[in-house]
Every structure is written in structure tokens, then in C-alpha cells.
Design an enzyme around this catalytic site. Structure first.
Site, PDB file in Angstrom:
ATOM      1  CE1 TYR A 145       5.947  -4.856  16.924  1.00 34.59           C
ATOM      2  CE2 TYR A 145       4.385  -5.658  15.449  1.00 34.59           C
ATOM      3  CZ  TYR A 145       4.775  -4.788  16.608  1.00 34.59           C
ATOM      4  OH  TYR A 145       3.717  -3.993  17.149  1.00 34.59           O
ATOM      5  CG  ASN A 174      -4.009  -2.193  11.258  1.00 33.43           C
ATOM      6  OD1 ASN A 174      -4.125  -3.474  11.291  1.00 33.43           O
ATOM      7  ND2 ASN A 174      -3.105  -1.769  10.327  1.00 33.43           N
ATOM      8  N   GLY A 205       0.302  -4.387  -3.682  1.00 33.35           N
ATOM      9  CA  GLY A 205      -0.365  -5.608  -4.364  1.00 33.35           C
ATOM     10  C   GLY A 205      -1.588  -5.491  -5.101  1.00 33.35           C
ATOM     11  CG  ASP A 206      -5.075  -7.945  -5.010  1.00 36.33           C
ATOM     12  OD1 ASP A 206      -4.848  -7.517  -3.887  1.00 36.33           O
ATOM     13  OD2 ASP A 206      -5.411  -9.245  -5.559  1.00 36.33           O
ATOM     14  CG  ASP A 273       0.415  -7.054   3.314  1.00 28.57           C
ATOM     15  OD1 ASP A 273       0.104  -6.920   4.392  1.00 28.57           O
ATOM     16  OD2 ASP A 273       0.074  -6.146   2.409  1.00 28.57           O
TER      17      ASP A 273
END
Ligand code: UDP
Length: 314
Positions: A145, A174, A205-206, A273
Site C-alpha cells: 500500500y 485516519n 500490541g501494548d 505498525d
């Protein structure tokens, strides 16, 4: 104007169709429906100013008659979609962009590219200004992408410089709102869908990674203004309302009254990410006089109402 919108049956493409029609323009919408859905444009059936053509713009595009603008919004845009369709994503961002630019040139039309904050990758500069070159892993799960969009930007500027085409590049951060797909895997529909079903929200994740969420109407306003400007370099459109995914999950649980809490989960997407994301929107403010109008406090309940109907219908 008579405009072509590629990706017209998608989340943003369909809102864009609505906006142009509302302003009195004529819209030709194109979509191959791999991630879009005609439900998003069903309300336009019977509108004399709207035509829909089911077509894959990675193939040569034929449109009869004149066009004043081509807005290229076709592409899988959510991480699970482009993980599922990596080749189609690369094709629509390369061949599709080439075809859409070629069509704009042939029709002497303006061209607007839907680009993305993903071109900044996992950014080392924060907030992200348009002058930042980005930090993208070409071969990572998001590479198909990110690199397709980076190529799209390069091709768009090449048409601008070589052919003097009036081109515009919006870097979309976003964005959320009604007509997102409940199962598109992005955090907004995931969290809202889970909350409405009384399930714990899956934080990947965290959960310290941040995003800034803008309401779709603000984005559409930015795109509309950009197309009517004479500014040809990329413009970020997004909000400053940055928050961690843990914080966002708490907000969604609070508004929906979901008491199931959150759970932490590993996800394939965790690799690469982006850890932080927030646009610097000084340029949009200066060039377009644009600022977001809808805060999360107002936009989130509207989106939750939309998803409530979708969840109840499934
Ligand atoms: N995310 C999450 N839980 C989910 C879906 C996504 O914690 O159920 C996280 C994801 O890891 C990312 C952020 O939310 O850090 C935004 O993900 P999204 O897929 O919405 O879009 P992105 O901004 O990564 O393109």
C-alpha cells in the site's frame, strides 16, 4: 463540472459522490467492488446526475464525453484488505493511477490523488509535515500500500511537471464515519462493533501507539477545497486530536457503556505498525483555510449510531 470518481462505492468515494452531487455537479462513479459496496451508493440510484460503472481502473479506462476532474480514490485502504489483496493494491496504485492520469490528460481535466499518511511509514518525525520523506519498509506487510501510494505521488508530479496537468495530492490521515465496513479490520469499526456486542475491545500490541481520527465530512471538505485551489504539492488533511489505542478503546467503551473492558492481542500488522501519527496541518490551514470542525466527541456518537444499525441487521 462533470467528474469521475474512482472507488466511488467505497467509504470515502461514496461521501465524495454525495458532496459533488450536492454542489450541483455530475458524477461518474467507478468501482470494481473488491472492497467497495453498492450499498454505499444505493441512495443515488435514479439520480440523473449520477452514473455508476462497475470497472477495474487498473485496466485502460474509457469514459464517454467530457470530464472536468478525475478524483482517484480507488484502492483497498485498510491493512487487512491490502494484506488480502496485495497485488491488486499495487496495481491500482500504479497501473490504476497511470490510467486515471492518462484519462485526465486526454480530457483536459484536473486530477486529484487520494494519497495517505502511510507514505510517512513509521515516522521518525512528529507531527508529520508534508516535507518529511517518510520511513517505509518496502517489503513489510504495509509495503504494497505504502509504496503504491508513493509511486502514485511520483507519477502525479511527473504528469504535472511534464504535461502541465493540474494535479492535486491529498495525504489522508485516519478518517472514520458512517459507511466504513464493519469488517474492514480497522480500529474504529473493530472497537465499535465489539463494544456494541458487549465484547472486550482488542488492543494490538501494548496499545501505546497513537493515531489522530478525523470525521469523514472534514476530510471531504478538505478534498473539495483542494480541487478548487491552485496548489499542486501534497497537503495533509487530518486532525490534531491524537491518542493512544488504549485511550481510544476506553473512550469507545465509555460512550457505548460497554463494561467488557479491553484485551491485548498480537496481530500480524504489529510489524511496522506506525507508533505515532499526527499530521501537521499548517499547510491546509494556510493554503485552503481548512480546519477540522467535528471533534471525536461529536463524530464518534454519529458513527456508533450508524454501526448500531449495521450490527442489528447482521
Ligand atoms: N488496532 C487495534 N485493535 C484493532 C484494530 C487495530 O489496536 O482491533 C490498532 C492497530 O494496531 C493500529 C491502530 O489501531 O495501531 C490503527 O489501526 P487501523 O487498522 O485502524 O489503521 P492504520 O492507522 O494502522 O492504517
Amino acid at each position: 463540472m462533470r467528474v469521475l470518481i474512482t472507488g466511488a462505492a467505497g467509504f470515502l468515494g461514496s461521501h465524495l459522490c454525495d458532496r459533488f452531487l450536492r454542489e450541483g455537479h455530475t458524477v461518474v462513479g467507478m468501482d470494481n467492488l473488491i472492497t467497495g459496496n453498492t450499498r454505499n451508493i444505493a441512495h443515488l440510484a435514479g439520480n440523473d446526475h449520477f452514473t455508476f460503472i462497475k470497472y477495474n481502473v487498473s485496466n485502460h479506462i474509457f469514459v464517454d464525453g467530457n470530464l472536468d476532474a478525475v478524483l482517484h480514490f480507488a484502492s483497498p485502504a485498510s491493512p487487512i484488505d491490502y494484506l488480502k489483496f496485495p497485488i491488486q493494491t499495487l496495481k491500482v496504485g500504479s497501473l490504476g493511477t497511470h490510467n486515471a492520469l492518462g484519462l485526465a490528460l486526454a480530457k483536459n481535466a484536473k486530477f486529484l490523488l487520494a494519497s495517505t499518511s502511510e507514505i510517512y511509514g513509521d515516522p521518525l518525525e512528529h507531527p508529520q509535515r508534508e516535507s518529511y520523506f517518510g520511513n517505509v519498509n518496502t517489503i513489510g506487510p504495509r509495503g504494497c500500500y505504502d509504496e503504491a501510494k508513493r509511486f502514485s505521488e511520483a507519477l502525479t508530479m511527473a504528469y504535472h511537471r511534464q504535461h502541465n496537468l493540474a494535479t492535486y495530492i491529498v495525504r489522508i490521515f485516519n478518517t472514520y464515519g458512517p459507511r466504513m465496513r464493519l469488517d474492514d479490520g480497522r480500529v474504529v469499526p473493530n472497537f465499535i462493533g465489539q463494544a456494541l456486542r458487549g465484547q472486550p475491545l482488542t488492543v494490538y500490541g501494548d496499545g501505546s501507539q497513537t493515531r489522530s481520527f478525523q470525521y469523514c465530512d472534514d476530510l471531504i471538505e478538505g478534498v473539495y477545497r483542494l480541487l478548487h485551489s491552485d496548489f499542486h504539492e501534497p497537503v495533509n488533511i487530518g486532525t490534531q486530536e491524537e491518542m493512544s489505542m488504549v485511550e481510544f478503546a476506553r473512550r469507545v467503551n465509555e460512550i457505548t457503556g460497554n463494561s467488557a473492558g479491553i484485551i491485548f492481542k498480537e496481530d500480524l500488522r504489529i510489524k511496522d505498525d506506525p507508533q505515532t501519527r499526527r499530521p501537521d496541518t499548517t499547510r491546509a490551514q494556510q493554503v485552503l483555510g481548512w480546519e477540522p470542525q467535528v471533534s471525536l466527541k461529536d463524530g464518534l456518537p454519529r458513527t456508533i449510531d450508524y454501526f448500531r444499525n449495521v450490527v442489528n441487521a447482521t
